[in-house]
Every structure is written in structure tokens, then in C-alpha cells.
Design a protein around this motif. Structure first.
Motif, PDB file in Angstrom:
ATOM      1  N   THR A 180       0.822  -1.211   0.000  1.00 50.76           N
ATOM      2  CA  THR A 180       0.000   0.000   0.000  1.00 50.76           C
ATOM      3  C   THR A 180       0.860   1.266   0.000  1.00 50.76           C
ATOM      4  O   THR A 180       0.452   2.289  -0.543  1.00 50.76           O
ATOM      5  CB  THR A 180      -0.929   0.031   1.229  1.00 50.76           C
ATOM      6  N   VAL A 181       2.043   1.186   0.608  1.00 45.75           N
ATOM      7  CA  VAL A 181       2.946   2.348   0.601  1.00 45.75           C
ATOM      8  C   VAL A 181       3.377   2.657  -0.828  1.00 45.75           C
ATOM      9  O   VAL A 181       3.379   3.826  -1.267  1.00 45.75           O
ATOM     10  CB  VAL A 181       4.175   2.090   1.491  1.00 45.75           C
ATOM     11  N   LEU A 182       3.716   1.618  -1.588  1.00 43.07           N
ATOM     12  CA  LEU A 182       4.129   1.824  -2.975  1.00 43.07           C
ATOM     13  C   LEU A 182       2.961   2.281  -3.838  1.00 43.07           C
ATOM     14  O   LEU A 182       3.110   3.158  -4.705  1.00 43.07           O
ATOM     15  CB  LEU A 182       4.739   0.536  -3.534  1.00 43.07           C
ATOM     16  N   PHE A 183       1.779   1.705  -3.601  1.00 46.10           N
ATOM     17  CA  PHE A 183       0.593   2.156  -4.334  1.00 46.10           C
ATOM     18  C   PHE A 183       0.295   3.616  -4.024  1.00 46.10           C
ATOM     19  O   PHE A 183      -0.110   4.387  -4.902  1.00 46.10           O
ATOM     20  CB  PHE A 183      -0.618   1.287  -3.981  1.00 46.10           C
ATOM     21  N   TRP A 184       0.475   3.991  -2.763  1.00 48.25           N
ATOM     22  CA  TRP A 184       0.265   5.383  -2.361  1.00 48.25           C
ATOM     23  C   TRP A 184       1.175   6.313  -3.159  1.00 48.25           C
ATOM     24  O   TRP A 184       0.717   7.343  -3.689  1.00 48.25           O
ATOM     25  CB  TRP A 184       0.531   5.500  -0.869  1.00 48.25           C
ATOM     26  N   LEU A 185       2.440   5.954  -3.271  1.00 57.10           N
ATOM     27  CA  LEU A 185       3.376   6.776  -4.040  1.00 57.10           C
ATOM     28  C   LEU A 185       2.974   6.858  -5.508  1.00 57.10           C
ATOM     29  O   LEU A 185       3.083   7.914  -6.143  1.00 57.10           O
ATOM     30  CB  LEU A 185       4.791   6.215  -3.898  1.00 57.10           C
ATOM     31  N   VAL A 186       2.483   5.745  -6.048  1.00 59.21           N
ATOM     32  CA  VAL A 186       2.030   5.736  -7.451  1.00 59.21           C
ATOM     33  C   VAL A 186       0.821   6.656  -7.619  1.00 59.21           C
ATOM     34  O   VAL A 186       0.756   7.452  -8.573  1.00 59.21           O
ATOM     35  CB  VAL A 186       1.694   4.302  -7.897  1.00 59.21           C
ATOM     36  N   PHE A 187      -0.131   6.561  -6.709  1.00 58.34           N
ATOM     37  CA  PHE A 187      -1.321   7.413  -6.794  1.00 58.34           C
ATOM     38  C   PHE A 187      -0.951   8.888  -6.649  1.00 58.34           C
ATOM     39  O   PHE A 187      -1.523   9.761  -7.319  1.00 58.34           O
ATOM     40  CB  PHE A 187      -2.336   7.016  -5.724  1.00 58.34           C
ATOM     41  N   ILE A 188      -0.003   9.193  -5.759  1.00 62.65           N
ATOM     42  CA  ILE A 188       0.447  10.579  -5.596  1.00 62.65           C
ATOM     43  C   ILE A 188       1.065  11.085  -6.895  1.00 62.65           C
ATOM     44  O   ILE A 188       0.759  12.197  -7.357  1.00 62.65           O
ATOM     45  CB  ILE A 188       1.468  10.687  -4.450  1.00 62.65           C
ATOM     46  N   LEU A 190       0.648   9.944  -9.967  1.00 66.62           N
ATOM     47  CA  LEU A 190      -0.357  10.033 -11.023  1.00 66.62           C
ATOM     48  C   LEU A 190      -1.244  11.256 -10.841  1.00 66.62           C
ATOM     49  O   LEU A 190      -1.499  12.009 -11.793  1.00 66.62           O
ATOM     50  CB  LEU A 190      -1.201   8.758 -11.036  1.00 66.62           C
ATOM     51  N   ALA A 191      -1.716  11.468  -9.611  1.00 68.18           N
ATOM     52  CA  ALA A 191      -2.588  12.611  -9.353  1.00 68.18           C
ATOM     53  C   ALA A 191      -1.848  13.933  -9.547  1.00 68.18           C
ATOM     54  O   ALA A 191      -2.416  14.908 -10.053  1.00 68.18           O
ATOM     55  CB  ALA A 191      -3.156  12.518  -7.936  1.00 68.18           C
ATOM     56  N   THR A 192      -0.574  13.979  -9.154  1.00 70.49           N
ATOM     57  CA  THR A 192       0.225  15.197  -9.349  1.00 70.49           C
ATOM     58  C   THR A 192       0.418  15.480 -10.828  1.00 70.49           C
ATOM     59  O   THR A 192       0.310  16.635 -11.274  1.00 70.49           O
ATOM     60  CB  THR A 192       1.593  15.055  -8.659  1.00 70.49           C
ATOM     61  N   TRP A 193       0.684  14.434 -11.590  1.00 70.66           N
ATOM     62  CA  TRP A 193       0.837  14.606 -13.039  1.00 70.66           C
ATOM     63  C   TRP A 193      -0.457  15.117 -13.664  1.00 70.66           C
ATOM     64  O   TRP A 193      -0.435  16.042 -14.499  1.00 70.66           O
ATOM     65  CB  TRP A 193       1.242  13.281 -13.676  1.00 70.66           C
ATOM     66  N   ILE A 194      -1.578  14.543 -13.265  1.00 72.40           N
ATOM     67  CA  ILE A 194      -2.869  14.992 -13.804  1.00 72.40           C
ATOM     68  C   ILE A 194      -3.106  16.452 -13.461  1.00 72.40           C
ATOM     69  O   ILE A 194      -3.509  17.249 -14.312  1.00 72.40           O
ATOM     70  CB  ILE A 194      -4.011  14.118 -13.257  1.00 72.40           C
ATOM     71  N   LEU A 195      -2.838  16.817 -12.217  1.00 65.31           N
ATOM     72  CA  LEU A 195      -3.140  18.166 -11.745  1.00 65.31           C
ATOM     73  C   LEU A 195      -2.226  19.211 -12.367  1.00 65.31           C
ATOM     74  O   LEU A 195      -2.659  20.323 -12.683  1.00 65.31           O
ATOM     75  CB  LEU A 195      -3.027  18.209 -10.221  1.00 65.31           C
ATOM     76  N   GLY A 275     -11.432  26.079  -2.253  1.00 65.36           N
ATOM     77  CA  GLY A 275     -11.179  25.485  -3.559  1.00 65.36           C
ATOM     78  C   GLY A 275     -10.242  26.311  -4.421  1.00 65.36           C
ATOM     79  O   GLY A 275      -9.928  27.468  -4.126  1.00 65.36           O
ATOM     80  N   GLY A 276      -9.763  25.689  -5.504  1.00 67.39           N
ATOM     81  CA  GLY A 276      -8.939  26.387  -6.479  1.00 67.39           C
ATOM     82  C   GLY A 276      -7.474  26.504  -6.123  1.00 67.39           C
ATOM     83  O   GLY A 276      -6.706  27.115  -6.865  1.00 67.39           O
ATOM     84  N   PHE A 277      -7.040  25.914  -5.011  1.00 70.08           N
ATOM     85  CA  PHE A 277      -5.658  26.067  -4.579  1.00 70.08           C
ATOM     86  C   PHE A 277      -5.265  24.859  -3.750  1.00 70.08           C
ATOM     87  O   PHE A 277      -5.963  24.478  -2.808  1.00 70.08           O
ATOM     88  CB  PHE A 277      -5.514  27.343  -3.727  1.00 70.08           C
ATOM     89  N   GLY A 278      -4.141  24.234  -4.097  1.00 70.02           N
ATOM     90  CA  GLY A 278      -3.668  23.088  -3.354  1.00 70.02           C
ATOM     91  C   GLY A 278      -2.756  22.221  -4.202  1.00 70.02           C
ATOM     92  O   GLY A 278      -2.528  22.498  -5.387  1.00 70.02           O
ATOM     93  N   SER A 279      -2.229  21.161  -3.603  1.00 74.62           N
ATOM     94  CA  SER A 279      -1.373  20.227  -4.332  1.00 74.62           C
ATOM     95  C   SER A 279      -1.506  18.842  -3.729  1.00 74.62           C
ATOM     96  O   SER A 279      -1.752  18.701  -2.524  1.00 74.62           O
ATOM     97  CB  SER A 279       0.097  20.678  -4.291  1.00 74.62           C
TER      98      SER A 279
END
Length: 335
Positions: A180-188, A190-195, A275-279
């Protein structure tokens, strides 16, 4: 006037969370010697990942200007749907996992559709969903199993392979690392790339900052917000699968209150409630602060009841720091 290097640093929503995480980390290293081992550190990472996976989706949703108060209970709804469906009908657990995924995505779709269709604040819509899921978790589980916990599913077909996917770990020397730690890093990542790197990421910031202006500029507001709600539900399903296949059984009343942990992680990580601000990186730091504090208090030998008080203080400080940083940056940029 050009934006200076210091302005760019202040503009990062996660700068306050990083400073706080560093200070808390050093503090607990000093007061809790047992936290200094690699095994303890990865235990902190595991604790952080269980909260941080769903918090990543909640953070994106909050950047998009919405809330999901059903995010905590849907984790347990996901596991209970999978468990009870397969136990009651005697079918392979993979079928139940797929049905559970469809169920969770449908809940996210319904939340988003109701918010956009009715104009009722997402806080109220998802509060209603929270109560529906909480009641259904308890009522249906008791009706099917006769108790408020699901039955042990370890003997049902598909258990071993699903545990390998969602709830396995490996060792590096004497250190246990959960997947789950590695999946967490992957999700982070992926989500950062999308954002930060994609058009949908721009849409998320736009609908969170000013939905009407975004709509006038051609941004698909409805589709974006519904997608964000479904993203939270998907990540809730993922953690629900982990909880089910790690422990074999679930308490039907579980997950209540976790929605606030996800929101706190996002706010501590620099996400504005407006809303509108964050990472996403900031949200991950907020989840790490949660994991580090919850275990650090135990390792230090303190009364764990103080943990909730600490969360409240962190939330208040984070809101004040985030607003202060945003105002400084806005003022300097305007000047």
C-alpha cells in the motif's frame, strides 16, 4: 512585476506542510527513540498510506471546490459488499470485488450528479450519503450475518490472489514494506501529473476557483466534478479492498470519522477550503503528519487520547497559515 524566487516558494501550497512535517519529525525523533529505526519509519509510512490514498482523491475534490463526507464509510461499504455478496452466494471473491467497484463508482457518480443537478452544497449531499451508507452497512450486515461484522472470507475462492494484490508485503532486511505504501506513491505521482501537466488538471483548478467563469470559458464543469467524486470513490474502494483482505473480516460500523482525517490531511497540506488552490504532494505530506503523529505519540509513551486534540490544533494552524501564505503571494504579485 516579475515573480521573484521567494514569491514562487510562497506560492507553493505545500510549503507550510513541509515545514510542519520536518519540525514534527525532528520533535518525535527526539522524544521517541524507538521511532528512529527503519522498521518504525516504514510502519509510519504504512499508517500514512492507508489515510493518504483516499486523502489524495479528497484533496483533488477539494481543489475542485467540493467535499465528500461519505469518503470514510465508503471504504467499509466497499469491503462489506465484496465480503457479504460472495459469502452469501458462494461465488468467487473476484466477482465480488468487481461488483464492489461498480457499487463505489455508482455512489460517486450519484454524489456528483446530485450536487450538479440540484445545486445543493456537496457538504449536505454527501452528509446524506454518509448516513445512508452507515445505516446500510450496519443494517444489511446484521441482516445477512446476524452480527455487526462480516464473516471470515479466507476460505472462499480468490482470497489468496486478491490478498496478494491488495494486502501483501515484502521484507528488505528486517524491514517490512506494505505494498500500500508503494501504491500510495504511485497514486500521488499520477494525481500530481494529472493536476500539474494535463488539461483536466487545469479544469480542476478552474472549477474550484470560479465555476461560472470556467463554464463560460468552455470547461466541462459537470463532467469534471462528477469525475472527481468518482475518483474519491475509486480510491475508497481500493483501501476497502486492502482492509478486507488484510484482516479477512470487517466491522460494519468502521470508517466513521475518517472523512475528517482525509480533509485534515488536505488542509494541513495546503489545500484551501474555498477550492482552487492546493497540491497532491501537500496532501501526502499532511497524511504523513497524521501517520507520524498517531504512532509518535504511542512510541513516546503518551496518552493516545491527545491525538485528536493535536489534529484539531493542526487543522486550525493550517487554515491560518494557508490563508496567510495565499494573501502574501497575492499581494506581492499584485505589487
Amino acid at each position: 512585476m516579475s515573480v521573484t524566487w521567494s514569491n514562487r516558494i510562497l506560492a507553493r501550497p505545500d510549503v507550510g506542510a513541509f515545514v510542519a512535517a520536518l519540525a514534527i519529525f525532528v520533535f518525535f525523533l527526539a522524544v521517541a527513540p524507538s521511532l528512529r529505526s527503519a522498521d518504525s519509519f516504514f510502519t509510519v509510512l504504512y499508517q500514512s498510506s492507508v489515510i493518504g490514498i483516499v486523502a489524495a482523491g479528497v484533496g483533488l475534490l477539494m481543489i475542485g471546490g467540493e467535499f465528500d463526507l461519505s469518503a470514510g464509510v465508503i471504504v467499509y461499504s466497499a469491503g462489506l459488499v465484496n465480503s457479504m455478496f460472495c459469502w452469501y452466494l458462494g461465488v468467487n471473491l473476484w466477482i465480488g470485488a468487481l461488483l464492489s467497484l461498480i457499487f463505489c463508482l455508482a455512489v460517486g457518480l450519484l454524489n456528483g450528479w446530485l450536487v450538479m443537478r440540484t445545486g445543493i452544497p456537496s457538504f449536505l449531499i454527501t452528509l446524506g450519503t454518509f448516513f445512508v451508507l452507515q445505516g446500510a452497512n450496519l443494517g444489511v450486515t446484521k441482516m445477512v450475518t446476524g452480527s455487526v461484522s462480516s464473516t471470515d472470507i479466507s476460505a472462499i475462492d480468490g482470497f489468496s490472489s486478491l490478498r496478494a494484490v491488495f494486502a501483501s508485503n515484502f521484507t528488505v532486511g528486517s524491514v517490512t514494506v506494505w505494498w500500500t505504501v508503494l501504491f500510495w506513491l504511485v497514486f500521488i505521482a499520477l494525481a500530481t501529473w494529472i493536476l500539474q501537466r494535463t488539461r483536466p488538471g487545469n479544469w480542476i483548478f478552474a472549477v474550484g476557483g470560479a465555476a461560472d467563469s470556467a463554464r463560460a470559458a468552455g470547461v466541462p464543469v459537470v463532467r469534471t466534478k462528477i469525475g472527481l467524486f468518482m475518483g474519491v470513490s475509486f480510491l475508497g474502494w481500493f483501501v476497502g479492498m486492502h482492509q478486507l483482505y488484510r484482516f479477512n473480516t470487517l466491522q460494519a460500523g468502521g470508517g466513521v470519522g475518517n472523512e475528517f482525517l482525509y480533509i485534515i490531511a488536505a488542509v494541513v497540506g495546503g489545500t484551501l477550503l474555498t477550492g482552487g488552490f492546493g497540491s497532491v504532494i501537500g496532501v501526502a505530506i499532511g497524511a504523513f503528519i497524521f501517520g507520524m503523529t498517531s504512532l509518535g505519540i504511542v512510541y513516546a509513551g503518551w496518552d493516545p487520547n491527545w491525538f485528536r486534540a493535536f489534529l484539531g490544533v493542526m487543522l486550525l494552524l493550517a487554515v491560518l497559515v494557508n490563508l496567510y501564505i495565499k494573501r502574501i503571494f497575492t499581494a506581492r504579485r499584485a505589487g
